[in-house]
Design a protein around this motif. Structure first.
Motif, PDB file in Angstrom:
ATOM      1  N   ALA A 138      -0.981   7.510   6.973  1.00  0.00           N
ATOM      2  CA  ALA A 138      -2.320   7.943   6.598  1.00  0.00           C
ATOM      3  C   ALA A 138      -3.268   7.431   7.677  1.00  0.00           C
ATOM      4  N   THR A 140      -6.991   7.222   9.610  1.00  0.00           N
ATOM      5  CA  THR A 140      -8.440   7.364   9.626  1.00  0.00           C
ATOM      6  C   THR A 140      -8.923   7.051  11.036  1.00  0.00           C
ATOM      7  N   GLN A 143      -7.973   2.944  11.383  1.00  0.00           N
ATOM      8  CA  GLN A 143      -6.735   2.297  11.016  1.00  0.00           C
ATOM      9  C   GLN A 143      -5.689   3.336  10.613  1.00  0.00           C
ATOM     10  N   ARG A 145      -2.354   3.648   7.884  1.00  0.00           N
ATOM     11  CA  ARG A 145      -1.632   3.069   6.752  1.00  0.00           C
ATOM     12  C   ARG A 145      -0.273   3.747   6.651  1.00  0.00           C
ATOM     13  N   TRP A 157       3.211  -0.248   1.241  1.00  0.00           N
ATOM     14  CA  TRP A 157       2.427   0.210   2.381  1.00  0.00           C
ATOM     15  C   TRP A 157       1.934  -0.972   3.194  1.00  0.00           C
ATOM     16  N   ASP A 159      -1.268  -1.720   6.237  1.00  0.00           N
ATOM     17  CA  ASP A 159      -2.397  -1.248   7.036  1.00  0.00           C
ATOM     18  C   ASP A 159      -2.294  -1.811   8.447  1.00  0.00           C
ATOM     19  N   THR A 191      -0.341  12.471   2.796  1.00  0.00           N
ATOM     20  CA  THR A 191      -1.432  11.561   2.487  1.00  0.00           C
ATOM     21  C   THR A 191      -2.766  12.276   2.623  1.00  0.00           C
ATOM     22  N   ASN A 194      -7.053   7.565   3.169  1.00  0.00           N
ATOM     23  CA  ASN A 194      -6.594   6.338   2.527  1.00  0.00           C
ATOM     24  C   ASN A 194      -6.867   6.345   1.033  1.00  0.00           C
ATOM     25  N   ARG A 195      -7.136   7.562   0.506  1.00  0.00           N
ATOM     26  CA  ARG A 195      -7.501   7.643  -0.891  1.00  0.00           C
ATOM     27  C   ARG A 195      -6.312   7.932  -1.795  1.00  0.00           C
ATOM     28  N   LEU A 210      -4.435   5.288  -4.264  1.00  0.00           N
ATOM     29  CA  LEU A 210      -4.067   4.039  -3.610  1.00  0.00           C
ATOM     30  C   LEU A 210      -4.982   2.886  -3.994  1.00  0.00           C
TER      31      LEU A 210
END
Length: 948
Positions: A138, A140, A143, A145, A157, A159, A191, A194-195, A210
């Motif tokens: 995932a 962004t 970052q 994940r 998971w 990060d 994914t 990050n939600r 998440l």
């Protein structure tokens, strides 16, 4: 002062490396590609260079393209890895995430490149995941994940900050959060930032938020039936980042639908349903409500592609462009779509199932097109051209009187006049219109001058790609596509064959082709090439006019196939088929009578990759009457089982059927003849894999080499190399066999060379069953670098010395004289070194020096035929013959393709380009005049002497 000037010139002179003018882009050309399965193409509006950044999945390449579709820079990632994410994480860098797996560990590669015309690597991090093999990222802007499943069907998971502030360690993995549905994460999940984490199972849509680690199940949009296929679709914007949307594609035989979903922090919402949509993409646009524009690609009439755009209200749909293909030259099924902006101008990038990548504007203008399927060639062959026009109106191919003397003479004169006309037109374009031929990969609608030149250098090259596309390119026009044809059934057959139960074996055996291709008719004016799949699907294609002559499904599972060496009245050679039940079939049916006449001379060798068994079949008992019913079976005459090896692979090499052997022996210095062993039924076989080792080492890699007779199944020669592994390459020509392998004990590449001889006595006429070779010379050499492919040169009469073409891992193509691999070279390691050297010098014909044996093979810089044009991921090499005995044509495939000419024995049969024709004419005329004058003076002198 003079001394100071001399020293200054020595220290400041610039050394230069140069080539002769006739070696640089005169006879050779190269095309570079970004590979198949384009997963993402990105374009940022604030970029000043106008570049497009693309990443490919299977080829695992990250590249930058300019506005004309040309490659600006390209970076090839690790082999056996795949791209899983590509995005702009800030205004100055392009971030790549790739994954490669092994039995014990999964590795993730995170790299960042500069977004300019140079593509500098700014930063990289490698993350090893020792316990979790099924992961998705995932991404962004700041970052990444990694979400993975372990063996206990739990999700964990980690990060990872893109600036590299965190390192990979097991302690940073979070605890398992919840039970995972019984699905594979990397194939059935995606994914949403990050939600959320979305998975698709047989009955439901599963969403994991998440933030609170909570699963929620939603029903599928339709009832799942046997003829429907559900597939999750990741939707990213022009920067490679998701905006909270994903799609579910539902495809059936009759129709297809696309369901667009949006994911918020607490629920899932079905936004819209699109009928017939194949692909959906989004583009950030501040001028519309919601700041997002949607683009959908569909095939409404199944003859082209239509792209519509609409906003978040889904009420203002607008058609922006359409494409069509009436000739079945390309696929119309959209695989990926990327809407991008160049300033205020919108450009839609479309990637099709045949791996054709195009860029179009909303007004329908085609900006550029790239045939990326050429980077996945699985078969290639040179097609010779006739010496005069082959227009369909000029010939009646099937009439027997089409090549009578008067008609042939008339057509030849007309062809010469047409050639003169075209030459005058080309001169006019060159000098008055300043017109030059430029590199192009687009298809030519009007093909002109498909005729051979004086020395047979002008040929067509037929290509069959991994994605079911047939292409015909022109070798003297730098790879210009002359004809193309796409077949979706062929694509499906190839993909199914590559994903069978023994796909792992096929991945280790690059020689195992998913299709069989035969030249059934080699007529210059009407050639015919037939493609056969293991499921009995046949395509008969004419590469000269680009027409499909036949296409049918035999509905059988082909066990082995063989091209007959006898042809019918129309010059067509039949294909002998053996199905899995050992039943005999013939294609076409018109060749049954020819087969019945010569059935006693046909034998078939079948290698079973699953059970490591080799079998031989005969057909002398086959009856023509029962053959028509399809119930006649071949008779197994011999079989033997190879030693069981884990992860085994079989490689076989026959002699080229079109190869000519000029001399049947080697004349030695004492005028004795060492006769070659020329058995046309001899097969070189390599069986490689792993066998049980000792307690300390465990498994041991091994390579078994065998020489066997395909008629009797007798093994004439065998050798075992333990602690030898991939890469293994094998070639077989005339009376010699050369193979290479990696020596794990010494950690080096080795090349073994064998030569087979009958002896110094003249062999009797060949009997029906050959005897083993009397002399087998076998020597191994050390090669200083890795090898990707090997091939021997071949000329029209076989007079020219043989060279071995070796594709190096560094990107060079080495042309090594066969004499360096001659196993008859005497060794200098013996005590009598001088005698050995003199004996070696006397072993070759006429006392020509044969180099003494030294274990290390050289890599002479002048032997690199592609000089500074490095080739990436070389897969295969194909050699074609020309009308000149000294010259052969080379075509190399892989991620790049390359074509050139080489002269192993130099150009002994042609004058040089700088030959002074005027001088030789003047000298000849002067000699003729001198002879006439001398004759006249001599007669006068004789006459005067007679009168005295």
């Amino acid at each position: 002062m003079l001394l100071i000037s001399y020293i200054f010139s020595i220290f400041f002179i610039i050394p230069t490396l140069c080539l002769y003018e006739d070696q640089i882009h005169k006879w050779d050309w190269r095309q570079q590609f970004i590979g198949i399965d384009v997963e993402q193409c990105l374009r940022s509006n604030d970029e000043l260079h106008g570049l497009l950044f693309c990443g490919t999945g299977q080829s695992n390449v990250v590249a930058s393209l300019d506005k004309d579709g040309q490659i600006v820079w390209r970076n090839v990632q690790e082999r056996k890895s795949n791209l899983i994410a590509l995005a702009f994480t800030d205004s100055n860098s392009l971030t790549y995430v790739g994954r490669s797996g092994s039995p014990n560990i999964t590795t993730f590669y995170i790299r960042r490149w500069s977004r300019d015309r140079f593509g500098h690597l700014l930063w990289e991090q490698i993350i090893n995941v020792p316990e979790f093999h099924d992961c998705v990222p995932a991404m962004t802007e700041k970052q990444i994940r990694l979400i993975c499943s372990d063996n206990k069907e739990k999700l964990v998971w980690k990060d990872f900050v893109l600036d590299g502030s965190k390192k990979s360690s097991k302690d940073e993995w979070s605890a398992p959060v919840s039970a995972l549905p019984n699905i594979k994460v990397s194939k059935n999940c995606l994914t949403i930032g990050n939600r959320a984490f979305v998975c698709l199972s047989t009955y439901s849509i599963h969403i994991l938020t998440l933030k609170d680690a909570k699963w929620t199940n939603y029903p599928l949009p339709e009832v799942l039936s046997e003829d429907k296929n559900f597939e999750l679709d990741q939707i990213r914007d022009e920067n490679g980042l998701d905006k909270g949307f994903f799609g579910i594609k539902v495809a059936s035989k009759e129709s297809s639908k696309y369901y667009l979903y949006s994911v918020s922090t607490d629920n899932l919402e079905l936004k819209h349903t699109l009928d017939g949509t194949r692909k959906l993409a989004i583009l950030s646009d501040s001028k519309v409500s919601g700041g997002i524009r949607f683009f959908s690609a569909s095939n409404p009439d199944k003859t082209g592609v239509t792209v519509n755009t609409f906003t978040g209200s889904f009420q203002d749909s607008k058609k922006i462009l359409t494409t069509s293909d009436q000739n079945h030259a390309h696929s119309i099924e959209v695989r990926k779509m990327f809407p991008v902006k160049y300033g205020d101008k919108l450009v839609v990038i479309l990637s099709f199932e045949d791996q054709r990548l195009i860029a179009m504007r909303p007004n329908g203008h085609l900006m550029w097109a790239r045939e990326e399927s050429i980077s996945s060639i699985i078969w290639s062959h040179f097609i010779s051209l006739p010496y005069f026009s082959t227009h369909p109106n000029d010939f009646e191919y099937k009439k027997l009187d089409a090549f009578m003397l008067i008609n042939s003479f008339q057509r030849r004169i007309g062809s010469q006049l047409l050639s003169i006309q075209n030459y005058i037109v080309s001169l006019y374009k060159q000098f008055f219109l300043n017109h030059k031929e430029e590199f192009s990969t687009s298809e030519s609608n009007s093909v002109e001058n498909l005729i051979s030149d004086q020395f047979g250098f002008h040929k067509l090259i037929m290509l069959v790609t991994e994605r079911g596309k047939i292409l015909i390119i022109d070798n003297i026009k730098k790879g210009l596509v002359v004809h193309s044809f796409y077949d979706s059934r062929l694509r499906e057959e190839i993909i199914k064959e590559k994903t069978k139960n023994f796909a792992k074996v096929m991945s280790n055996c690059d020689e195992v082709s998913p299709i069989s291709v035969y030249t059934q008719r080699s007529d210059l004016f009407n050639p015919l090439v037939t493609i056969l799949t293991p499921k009995g699907y046949i395509l008969a294609y004419n590469p000269l006019n680009g027409q499909m002559e036949d296409r049918q499904d035999l509905k059988i599972s082909v066990k082995q196939s063989l091209l007959m060496h006898h042809s019918d009245e129309e010059g067509v050679k039949g294909i002998l088929l053996l199905d899995v039940n050992d039943k005999v079939h013939l294609y076409p049916k018109s060749t049954r009578q020819i087969f019945a006449t010569h059935k006693n001379s046909y034998y078939m060798l079948v290698a079973q990759y699953e059970n490591e068994q080799v079998e031989g079949y005969s057909f002398h008992h086959v009856s023509t009457k029962t053959l028509e019913s399809g119930e006649e079976r071949a008779r197994k005459v011999w079989s033997f089982s190879l030693p069981h090896l884990e992860d085994s692979c079989l490689m076989m090499r026959w002699k080229e059927s079109e190869e000519h052997v000029h001399s049947q022996g080697k004349v030695l210095a004492d005028r004795a003849v060492l006769y070659k062993y020329l058995n046309p039924n001899l097969v070189a076989l390599i069986h490689k894999g792993q066998e049980p080792g000792d307690e300390d080492t465990g498994k041991m890699s091994v390579v078994h080499f065998h020489l066997l007779d395909a008629i009797t199944g007798a093994i004439y020669y065998s050798v075992i190399h333990r602690r030898a592994s991939d890469p293994v390459h094998l070639l077989h020509s005339e009376n010699f066999v050369i193979y290479s392998f990696y020596n794990e004990k010494q950690r080096r590449m080795e090349i073994s060379s064998l030569e087979l001889f009958e002896g110094k006595e003249s062999p009797p006429p060949p009997p029906p069953v050959r005897t083993p070779p009397r002399i087998v010379e076998h020597v191994s050499f050390i090669f200083p670098t890795g090898i990707r492919a090997m091939k021997e040169t071949r000329t029209i009469r076989g007079i020219t010395n043989k060279h071995i073409l070796i594709a190096l891992t560094s990107g060079g193509i080495l042309s090594l004289p066969k004499v360096f691999l001659d196993p008859r070279r005497a060794s200098l390691s013996s005590p009598s070194a001088k005698y050995a050297a003199s004996a070696a010098a006397a072993m070759e014909e006429g006392g020509v020096y044969l180099p003494p044996y030294l274990p290390e093979l050289p890599i002479p810089s002048e032997g690199i035929i592609n000089y500074n044009q490095s080739l990436t991921e070389v897969d295969k090499m194909n050699v074609g013959v020309s009308s000149l005995e000294s010259t052969c044509l080379i075509f190399i495939t892989g991620l790049d393709i390359y074509h050139t000419r080489i002269t192993p024995s130099k150009t002994f049969d042609i004058l040089k380009d700088d030959f002074d024709h005027l001088l030789i004419i003047v000298v000849l005329v002067a000699l003729v005049l001198f002879s006439v004058v001398s004759k006249y003076l001599a007669s006068r002198k004789s006459l005067n002497a007679a009168w005295k």
